[in-house]
Design a protein around this motif. Structure first.
Motif, PDB file in Angstrom:
ATOM      1  N   ILE A   1       7.019 -16.594  23.889  1.00  0.00           N
ATOM      2  CA  ILE A   1       8.382 -16.767  23.392  1.00  0.00           C
ATOM      3  C   ILE A   1       9.099 -17.681  24.377  1.00  0.00           C
ATOM      4  CG2 ILE A   1      10.549 -15.635  22.809  1.00  0.00           C
ATOM      5  CD1 ILE A   1       8.793 -13.074  22.318  1.00  0.00           C
ATOM      6  N   LYS A   2       9.619 -18.787  23.838  1.00  0.00           N
ATOM      7  CA  LYS A   2      10.351 -19.763  24.658  1.00  0.00           C
ATOM      8  C   LYS A   2      11.838 -19.568  24.422  1.00  0.00           C
ATOM      9  CE  LYS A   2      10.864 -24.725  25.433  1.00  0.00           C
ATOM     10  NZ  LYS A   2      12.137 -25.108  24.833  1.00  0.00           N
ATOM     11  N   GLU A   3      12.561 -19.427  25.507  1.00  0.00           N
ATOM     12  CA  GLU A   3      14.029 -19.322  25.459  1.00  0.00           C
ATOM     13  C   GLU A   3      14.527 -18.314  24.425  1.00  0.00           C
ATOM     14  OE1 GLU A   3      15.417 -23.354  25.164  1.00  0.00           O
ATOM     15  OE2 GLU A   3      14.790 -23.795  27.200  1.00  0.00           O
ATOM     16  N   TRP A   4      13.909 -17.168  24.343  1.00  0.00           N
ATOM     17  CA  TRP A   4      14.336 -16.017  23.543  1.00  0.00           C
ATOM     18  C   TRP A   4      14.128 -16.144  22.042  1.00  0.00           C
ATOM     19  CZ3 TRP A   4      17.645 -18.244  27.183  1.00  0.00           C
ATOM     20  CH2 TRP A   4      17.676 -17.594  28.406  1.00  0.00           C
ATOM     21  N   ASP A   5      13.956 -17.347  21.479  1.00  0.00           N
ATOM     22  CA  ASP A   5      13.891 -17.416  20.018  1.00  0.00           C
ATOM     23  C   ASP A   5      12.894 -18.428  19.459  1.00  0.00           C
ATOM     24  OD1 ASP A   5      15.214 -19.748  20.700  1.00  0.00           O
ATOM     25  OD2 ASP A   5      16.836 -19.484  19.253  1.00  0.00           O
ATOM     26  N   VAL A   6      12.019 -18.969  20.280  1.00  0.00           N
ATOM     27  CA  VAL A   6      11.035 -19.934  19.787  1.00  0.00           C
ATOM     28  C   VAL A   6       9.638 -19.322  19.951  1.00  0.00           C
ATOM     29  CG1 VAL A   6      10.067 -22.243  20.005  1.00  0.00           C
ATOM     30  CG2 VAL A   6      12.509 -21.876  20.391  1.00  0.00           C
ATOM     31  N   PRO A   7       8.980 -18.993  18.825  1.00  0.00           N
ATOM     32  CA  PRO A   7       7.652 -18.400  18.885  1.00  0.00           C
ATOM     33  C   PRO A   7       6.575 -19.469  19.058  1.00  0.00           C
ATOM     34  CG  PRO A   7       8.377 -18.503  16.610  1.00  0.00           C
ATOM     35  CD  PRO A   7       9.492 -19.056  17.455  1.00  0.00           C
ATOM     36  N   LEU A   8       5.826 -19.368  20.134  1.00  0.00           N
ATOM     37  CA  LEU A   8       4.760 -20.323  20.432  1.00  0.00           C
ATOM     38  C   LEU A   8       3.417 -19.612  20.455  1.00  0.00           C
ATOM     39  CD1 LEU A   8       6.361 -22.176  23.481  1.00  0.00           C
ATOM     40  CD2 LEU A   8       6.415 -22.891  21.077  1.00  0.00           C
ATOM     41  N   VAL A   9       2.366 -20.351  20.131  1.00  0.00           N
ATOM     42  CA  VAL A   9       1.005 -19.845  20.315  1.00  0.00           C
ATOM     43  C   VAL A   9       0.202 -20.876  21.084  1.00  0.00           C
ATOM     44  CG1 VAL A   9       0.968 -18.425  18.225  1.00  0.00           C
ATOM     45  CG2 VAL A   9       0.115 -20.733  18.111  1.00  0.00           C
TER      46      VAL A   9
ATOM     47  N   ASN B   1      10.037 -19.482  29.400  1.00  0.00           N
ATOM     48  CA  ASN B   1       9.147 -18.849  28.433  1.00  0.00           C
ATOM     49  C   ASN B   1       8.446 -17.669  29.081  1.00  0.00           C
ATOM     50  OD1 ASN B   1       6.015 -19.592  28.995  1.00  0.00           O
ATOM     51  ND2 ASN B   1       7.382 -21.164  29.813  1.00  0.00           N
ATOM     52  N   SER B   2       7.910 -16.801  28.224  1.00  0.00           N
ATOM     53  CA  SER B   2       7.119 -15.674  28.717  1.00  0.00           C
ATOM     54  C   SER B   2       6.121 -15.279  27.636  1.00  0.00           C
ATOM     55  CB  SER B   2       8.007 -14.483  29.074  1.00  0.00           C
ATOM     56  OG  SER B   2       8.675 -14.010  27.930  1.00  0.00           O
ATOM     57  N   ARG B   3       5.071 -14.637  28.069  1.00  0.00           N
ATOM     58  CA  ARG B   3       4.084 -14.132  27.124  1.00  0.00           C
ATOM     59  C   ARG B   3       4.726 -12.976  26.357  1.00  0.00           C
ATOM     60  NH1 ARG B   3      -1.602 -15.115  27.650  1.00  0.00           N
ATOM     61  NH2 ARG B   3      -2.574 -14.110  25.877  1.00  0.00           N
ATOM     62  N   ALA B   4       4.526 -12.934  25.045  1.00  0.00           N
ATOM     63  CA  ALA B   4       5.055 -11.827  24.246  1.00  0.00           C
ATOM     64  C   ALA B   4       4.387 -10.531  24.678  1.00  0.00           C
ATOM     65  CB  ALA B   4       4.810 -12.096  22.761  1.00  0.00           C
ATOM     66  N   ASP B   5       5.132  -9.438  24.627  1.00  0.00           N
ATOM     67  CA  ASP B   5       4.572  -8.133  24.965  1.00  0.00           C
ATOM     68  C   ASP B   5       3.494  -7.709  23.979  1.00  0.00           C
ATOM     69  OD1 ASP B   5       6.276  -7.891  27.170  1.00  0.00           O
ATOM     70  OD2 ASP B   5       7.811  -6.858  25.990  1.00  0.00           O
ATOM     71  N   SER B   6       3.619  -8.198  22.736  1.00  0.00           N
ATOM     72  CA  SER B   6       2.666  -7.838  21.682  1.00  0.00           C
ATOM     73  C   SER B   6       2.759  -8.854  20.546  1.00  0.00           C
ATOM     74  CB  SER B   6       2.982  -6.445  21.128  1.00  0.00           C
ATOM     75  OG  SER B   6       4.257  -6.461  20.491  1.00  0.00           O
ATOM     76  N   PHE B   7       1.770  -8.841  19.669  1.00  0.00           N
ATOM     77  CA  PHE B   7       1.835  -9.693  18.480  1.00  0.00           C
ATOM     78  C   PHE B   7       3.059  -9.310  17.654  1.00  0.00           C
ATOM     79  CE2 PHE B   7       0.965 -10.400  13.970  1.00  0.00           C
ATOM     80  CZ  PHE B   7       0.771 -11.772  13.975  1.00  0.00           C
ATOM     81  N   GLU B   8       3.356  -8.023  17.575  1.00  0.00           N
ATOM     82  CA  GLU B   8       4.484  -7.552  16.773  1.00  0.00           C
ATOM     83  C   GLU B   8       5.814  -8.087  17.302  1.00  0.00           C
ATOM     84  OE1 GLU B   8       1.947  -5.631  17.894  1.00  0.00           O
ATOM     85  OE2 GLU B   8       0.968  -5.347  15.945  1.00  0.00           O
ATOM     86  N   GLN B   9       5.976  -8.126  18.630  1.00  0.00           N
ATOM     87  CA  GLN B   9       7.197  -8.697  19.205  1.00  0.00           C
ATOM     88  C   GLN B   9       7.301 -10.177  18.835  1.00  0.00           C
ATOM     89  OE1 GLN B   9       7.260  -9.469  23.408  1.00  0.00           O
ATOM     90  NE2 GLN B   9       9.485  -9.378  23.523  1.00  0.00           N
ATOM     91  N   TRP B  10       6.206 -10.904  18.970  1.00  0.00           N
ATOM     92  CA  TRP B  10       6.184 -12.324  18.622  1.00  0.00           C
ATOM     93  C   TRP B  10       6.509 -12.516  17.138  1.00  0.00           C
ATOM     94  CZ3 TRP B  10       3.047 -15.095  15.274  1.00  0.00           C
ATOM     95  CH2 TRP B  10       3.093 -16.489  15.396  1.00  0.00           C
ATOM     96  N   LEU B  11       5.947 -11.652  16.278  1.00  0.00           N
ATOM     97  CA  LEU B  11       6.167 -11.746  14.838  1.00  0.00           C
ATOM     98  C   LEU B  11       7.638 -11.519  14.478  1.00  0.00           C
ATOM     99  CD1 LEU B  11       4.563 -12.275  12.252  1.00  0.00           C
ATOM    100  CD2 LEU B  11       4.297  -9.796  12.013  1.00  0.00           C
ATOM    101  N   GLU B  12       8.320 -10.666  15.199  1.00  0.00           N
ATOM    102  CA  GLU B  12       9.762 -10.462  14.975  1.00  0.00           C
ATOM    103  C   GLU B  12      10.536 -11.759  15.205  1.00  0.00           C
ATOM    104  OE1 GLU B  12      11.337  -7.195  17.217  1.00  0.00           O
ATOM    105  OE2 GLU B  12       9.832  -5.803  16.442  1.00  0.00           O
ATOM    106  N   ILE B  13      10.124 -12.530  16.180  1.00  0.00           N
ATOM    107  CA  ILE B  13      10.782 -13.808  16.470  1.00  0.00           C
ATOM    108  C   ILE B  13      10.526 -14.785  15.319  1.00  0.00           C
ATOM    109  CG2 ILE B  13      10.898 -15.762  18.080  1.00  0.00           C
ATOM    110  CD1 ILE B  13      11.983 -13.130  19.247  1.00  0.00           C
TER     111      ILE B  13
END
Length: 78
Positions: free
Chosen positions: A21-29, A57-69
């Motif tokens: 997650i980049k800057e709180w609202d950009v989902p990256l893979v 940026n930071s690594r998402a805690d989980s796929f589910e957290q990333w999916l929420e973004i």
């Protein structure tokens, strides 16, 4: 990966894919071959890693957290 805006499922990604997650609202893979994609708006687009810094940026805690973004990025502006 599809060009249609949608919520992806974990099975859409190869094992070893990193979710960020980049800057709180950009989902990256980051896919296993090292390429980066921005999933904002539910469509993968190539992402230039040169735009990442240690503090934006930071690594998402989980796929589910990333999916929420990703889901939040699909909502029309209020």
């Amino acid at each position: 990966m599809s060009d249609d805006p949608r919520l992806p499922s974990a099975s859409d990604f190869a094992p070893g894919t990193g979710f960020y997650i980049k800057e709180w609202d950009v989902p990256l893979v980051q896919v296993p071959d090292g390429a980066w994609f921005n999933w904002y708006g539910g469509k993968p687009a190539p992402f230039e890693v040169k735009f990442l810094r240690v503090d934006n940026n930071s690594r998402a805690d989980s796929f589910e957290q990333w999916l929420e973004i990703v889901a939040a990025s699909l909502k029309p502006p209020a």
